[in-house]
Write an enzyme that holds these catalytic residues in place. Structure first.
Site, PDB file in Angstrom:
ATOM      1  N   HIS A  44       0.807  -1.230   0.000  1.00  0.00           N
ATOM      2  CA  HIS A  44       0.000   0.000   0.000  1.00  0.00           C
ATOM      3  C   HIS A  44       0.834   1.270   0.000  1.00  0.00           C
ATOM      4  O   HIS A  44       0.275   2.369  -0.020  1.00  0.00           O
ATOM      5  CB  HIS A  44      -0.961   0.024   1.194  1.00  0.00           C
ATOM      6  CG  HIS A  44      -0.280   0.276   2.508  1.00  0.00           C
ATOM      7  ND1 HIS A  44       0.359  -0.705   3.205  1.00  0.00           N
ATOM      8  CD2 HIS A  44      -0.134   1.409   3.234  1.00  0.00           C
ATOM      9  CE1 HIS A  44       0.857  -0.206   4.319  1.00  0.00           C
ATOM     10  NE2 HIS A  44       0.585   1.083   4.362  1.00  0.00           N
TER      11      HIS A  44
HETATM   12  C1  UD1 Z   1      -2.641   5.538   5.576  1.00  0.00           C
HETATM   13  C2  UD1 Z   1      -1.422   6.178   6.242  1.00  0.00           C
HETATM   14  C3  UD1 Z   1      -0.238   5.226   6.197  1.00  0.00           C
HETATM   15  C4  UD1 Z   1      -0.601   3.860   6.741  1.00  0.00           C
HETATM   16  C5  UD1 Z   1      -1.849   3.331   6.057  1.00  0.00           C
HETATM   17  C6  UD1 Z   1      -2.284   2.049   6.725  1.00  0.00           C
HETATM   18  C7  UD1 Z   1      -1.045   8.618   6.105  1.00  0.00           C
HETATM   19  C8  UD1 Z   1      -0.309   9.679   5.387  1.00  0.00           C
HETATM   20  N1  UD1 Z   1      -1.021   7.396   5.548  1.00  0.00           N
HETATM   21  O1  UD1 Z   1      -2.318   5.350   4.196  1.00  0.00           O
HETATM   22  O2  UD1 Z   1       0.808   5.756   6.988  1.00  0.00           O
HETATM   23  O3  UD1 Z   1       0.466   2.984   6.530  1.00  0.00           O
HETATM   24  O4  UD1 Z   1      -2.916   4.290   6.182  1.00  0.00           O
HETATM   25  O5  UD1 Z   1      -3.128   1.295   5.931  1.00  0.00           O
HETATM   26  O6  UD1 Z   1      -1.637   8.869   7.112  1.00  0.00           O
HETATM   27  N2  UD1 Z   1      -9.669   4.333   1.142  1.00  0.00           N
HETATM   28  C9  UD1 Z   1     -10.849   3.646   1.038  1.00  0.00           C
HETATM   29  N3  UD1 Z   1     -11.444   3.243   2.210  1.00  0.00           N
HETATM   30  C10 UD1 Z   1     -10.929   3.499   3.439  1.00  0.00           C
HETATM   31  C11 UD1 Z   1      -9.725   4.201   3.508  1.00  0.00           C
HETATM   32  C12 UD1 Z   1      -9.108   4.614   2.356  1.00  0.00           C
HETATM   33  O7  UD1 Z   1     -11.363   3.398  -0.030  1.00  0.00           O
HETATM   34  O8  UD1 Z   1     -11.532   3.085   4.458  1.00  0.00           O
HETATM   35  C13 UD1 Z   1      -8.992   4.722  -0.126  1.00  0.00           C
HETATM   36  C14 UD1 Z   1      -9.288   6.133  -0.562  1.00  0.00           C
HETATM   37  O9  UD1 Z   1      -9.408   6.133  -1.935  1.00  0.00           O
HETATM   38  C15 UD1 Z   1      -8.037   6.896  -0.170  1.00  0.00           C
HETATM   39  C16 UD1 Z   1      -6.952   5.817  -0.278  1.00  0.00           C
HETATM   40  O10 UD1 Z   1      -7.583   4.616   0.072  1.00  0.00           O
HETATM   41  O11 UD1 Z   1      -7.794   7.986  -0.994  1.00  0.00           O
HETATM   42  C17 UD1 Z   1      -5.773   6.070   0.646  1.00  0.00           C
HETATM   43  O12 UD1 Z   1      -6.221   6.231   2.000  1.00  0.00           O
HETATM   44  P1  UD1 Z   1      -5.435   7.206   3.020  1.00  0.00           P
HETATM   45  O13 UD1 Z   1      -6.014   7.092   4.377  1.00  0.00           O
HETATM   46  O14 UD1 Z   1      -5.317   8.557   2.460  1.00  0.00           O
HETATM   47  O15 UD1 Z   1      -3.977   6.632   3.001  1.00  0.00           O
HETATM   48  P2  UD1 Z   1      -3.445   5.153   3.122  1.00  0.00           P
HETATM   49  O16 UD1 Z   1      -2.761   4.825   1.850  1.00  0.00           O
HETATM   50  O17 UD1 Z   1      -4.520   4.255   3.617  1.00  0.00           O
HETATM   51  N1  UDP Z   2      -3.881  -5.904   8.523  1.00  0.00           N
HETATM   52  C1  UDP Z   2      -5.087  -6.583   8.586  1.00  0.00           C
HETATM   53  N2  UDP Z   2      -5.697  -6.968   7.424  1.00  0.00           N
HETATM   54  C2  UDP Z   2      -5.142  -6.762   6.216  1.00  0.00           C
HETATM   55  C3  UDP Z   2      -3.890  -6.102   6.143  1.00  0.00           C
HETATM   56  C4  UDP Z   2      -3.294  -5.670   7.320  1.00  0.00           C
HETATM   57  O1  UDP Z   2      -5.603  -6.837   9.672  1.00  0.00           O
HETATM   58  O2  UDP Z   2      -5.748  -7.148   5.213  1.00  0.00           O
HETATM   59  C5  UDP Z   2      -3.285  -5.433   9.780  1.00  0.00           C
HETATM   60  C6  UDP Z   2      -1.899  -5.971  10.056  1.00  0.00           C
HETATM   61  O3  UDP Z   2      -1.911  -6.484  11.356  1.00  0.00           O
HETATM   62  C7  UDP Z   2      -1.005  -4.760   9.932  1.00  0.00           C
HETATM   63  C8  UDP Z   2      -1.932  -3.619  10.262  1.00  0.00           C
HETATM   64  O4  UDP Z   2      -3.178  -4.027   9.725  1.00  0.00           O
HETATM   65  O5  UDP Z   2       0.065  -4.770  10.830  1.00  0.00           O
HETATM   66  C9  UDP Z   2      -1.464  -2.295   9.745  1.00  0.00           C
HETATM   67  O6  UDP Z   2      -1.735  -2.228   8.408  1.00  0.00           O
HETATM   68  P1  UDP Z   2      -0.996  -1.497   7.262  1.00  0.00           P
HETATM   69  O7  UDP Z   2       0.003  -2.405   6.694  1.00  0.00           O
HETATM   70  O8  UDP Z   2      -2.104  -1.042   6.408  1.00  0.00           O
HETATM   71  O9  UDP Z   2      -0.302  -0.175   7.894  1.00  0.00           O
HETATM   72  P2  UDP Z   2       1.187   0.172   8.325  1.00  0.00           P
HETATM   73  O10 UDP Z   2       1.558  -0.718   9.457  1.00  0.00           O
HETATM   74  O11 UDP Z   2       2.083   0.025   7.154  1.00  0.00           O
HETATM   75  O12 UDP Z   2       1.097   1.603   8.735  1.00  0.00           O
END
Ligand code: UD1
Ligand code: UDP
Length: 341
Positions: free
Chosen positions: A201
């Protein structure tokens, strides 16, 4: 009178890191106020974690959802400030490095409310990652800096943070594994047969279609099927299909940990997945140039910078190193001991 703590939650890594701290404070009769900014909002990115980790229903939902960095941070900052003014907590606790972590930190520090940062001091030394900016700024306004491992403390010491604020407590995301371990050990594998598990991601891996296709083409050639619970950011950018890869919906916490435990190896760019995979001594390829969890490099994690080299041959042999103190499941107890001092 019971002390009151506001917890800022936003995205799935926050839920996992916060759950055991919230529980420990509850057991010690403190009052928890949970603010969910809703940065993650889909059922499978949010509510399912509250269910799997037994986190109480948030007291406030801020509805921030998706947008640019400035939008997410600014909107959360304004809304969190309002609630802090209404609730006057004894302290605010922020977790990890997402945009709402920084928003919570700014709101609390400008109102002179004590601020505690859980997972402080982690550094990737890559300022192009939004998380690195969030961590550095948050640490600089925090009153207690709770570190997951020695290298995180060292990062803070080198930047001349007040040593009295730095506390080596361990990793609360590992605490979250302890209550579900028996469930995982005794439960049948979620999937039959051998497989690799993968999550992707990071914007630098999934936002550019050429880079993403290069990674997936490599995973498509792995010697076992690859299962990818698909983060919405990856889903948005998927265009091709790859016969060796199954793209499934994001999983809840318990099912996801089940897959790590029963997999033959993991390929990921996640922060949290590094710690969980290495806790179970599963070999891991991290598709990033650096890691903010240096400890994992001693427990099976290998960084892969050049995607051209990506292959199962890179997996390190399984290690049997003893579980470090930082992963003993008692980090939240140590944090709460410090907070209630
Ligand atoms: C965010 C965090 C990242 C973390 C990740 C965990 C920041 C800058 N980024 O990244 O550090 O590792 O979460 O997963 O805070 N979206 C959905 N449904 C949701 C959430 C998001 O469809 O419930 C889609 C939206 O299109 C959105 C995109 O995912 O634009 C990215 O979501 P966003 O929360 O902006 O950043 P992450 O890539 O999830
Ligand atoms: N995770 C989960 N389901 C998934 C993918 C991730 O439960 O399909 C959990 C997993 O335990 C991971 C946590 O979500 O450590 C954090 O997720 P992510 O990798 O999105 O964020 P990051 O740790 O990189 O910020």
């Amino acid at each position: 009178m019971a002390k009151k703590f506001v917890h800022i939650l936003a995205a799935r890594p926050n839920f996992i890191k916060a759950a055991p701290v919230i529980k420990e404070l509850f057991l010690r009769r403190a009052k928890n106020v949970i603010i969910h900014t809703n940065q993650h909002y889909d059922y499978k990115m949010s509510k399912i974690f509250f269910q799997d980790l037994n986190i109480p229903e948030p007291d406030y939902h801020l509805g921030v959802k998706s947008g640019t960095h400035a939008y997410q941070t600014g909107e959360a900052l304004i809304k969190i400030e309002k609630i802090l003014l209404q609730t006057s907590p004894d302290a605010v606790i922020v977790y990890g490095d997402v945009n709402s972590t920084l928003a919570g930190a700014l709101a609390a520090s400008k109102l002179h409310i004590p601020l505690y940062h859980v997972e402080s001091g982690c550094r990737s030394f890559d300022m192009t990652m939004p998380e690195e900016v969030n961590r550095i700024l948050t640490d600089n306004v925090s009153d207690l800096l709770f570190c997951t491992e020695q290298s995180a403390c060292k990062n803070l010491e080198e930047k001349k943070f007040d040593p009295n604020k730095i506390k080596l407590v361990g990793n609360t995301a590992i605490d979250s594994l302890y209550p579900i371990k028996d469930l995982i050990f005794n439960k049948k594998p979620l999937l039959e047969g051998k497989f690799y598990l993968s999550t992707l991601h990071r914007p630098f891996n999934v936002d550019d279609p050429l880079i993403l296709n290069k990674i997936l083409t490599k995973l498509n050639k792995f010697d076992l099927p690859v299962i990818i619970p698909t983060h919405p950011r990856l889903e948005k950018n998927l265009t091709n299909s790859y016969p060796n890869i199954s793209f499934i919906a994001p999983l809840g916490y318990i099912d996801f940990i089940n897959l790590i435990f029963h997999s033959s190896g993991v390929i990921s760019d996640s922060g949290g997945v590094q710690c969980e995979t290495c806790y179970f001594r599963k070999p891991l390829l991290t598709l990033r140039p650096t890691t903010e969890h240096l400890i994992t490099l001693n427990y099976g994690n290998r960084l892969v910078q050049n995607i051209d080299t990506l292959s199962p041959k890179l997996f390190k042999p399984k290690t049997y190193n003893k579980t470090p103190l930082e992963w003993d499941g008692k980090s939240s107890q140590r944090i709460v001991n410090e907070i209630l001092k």
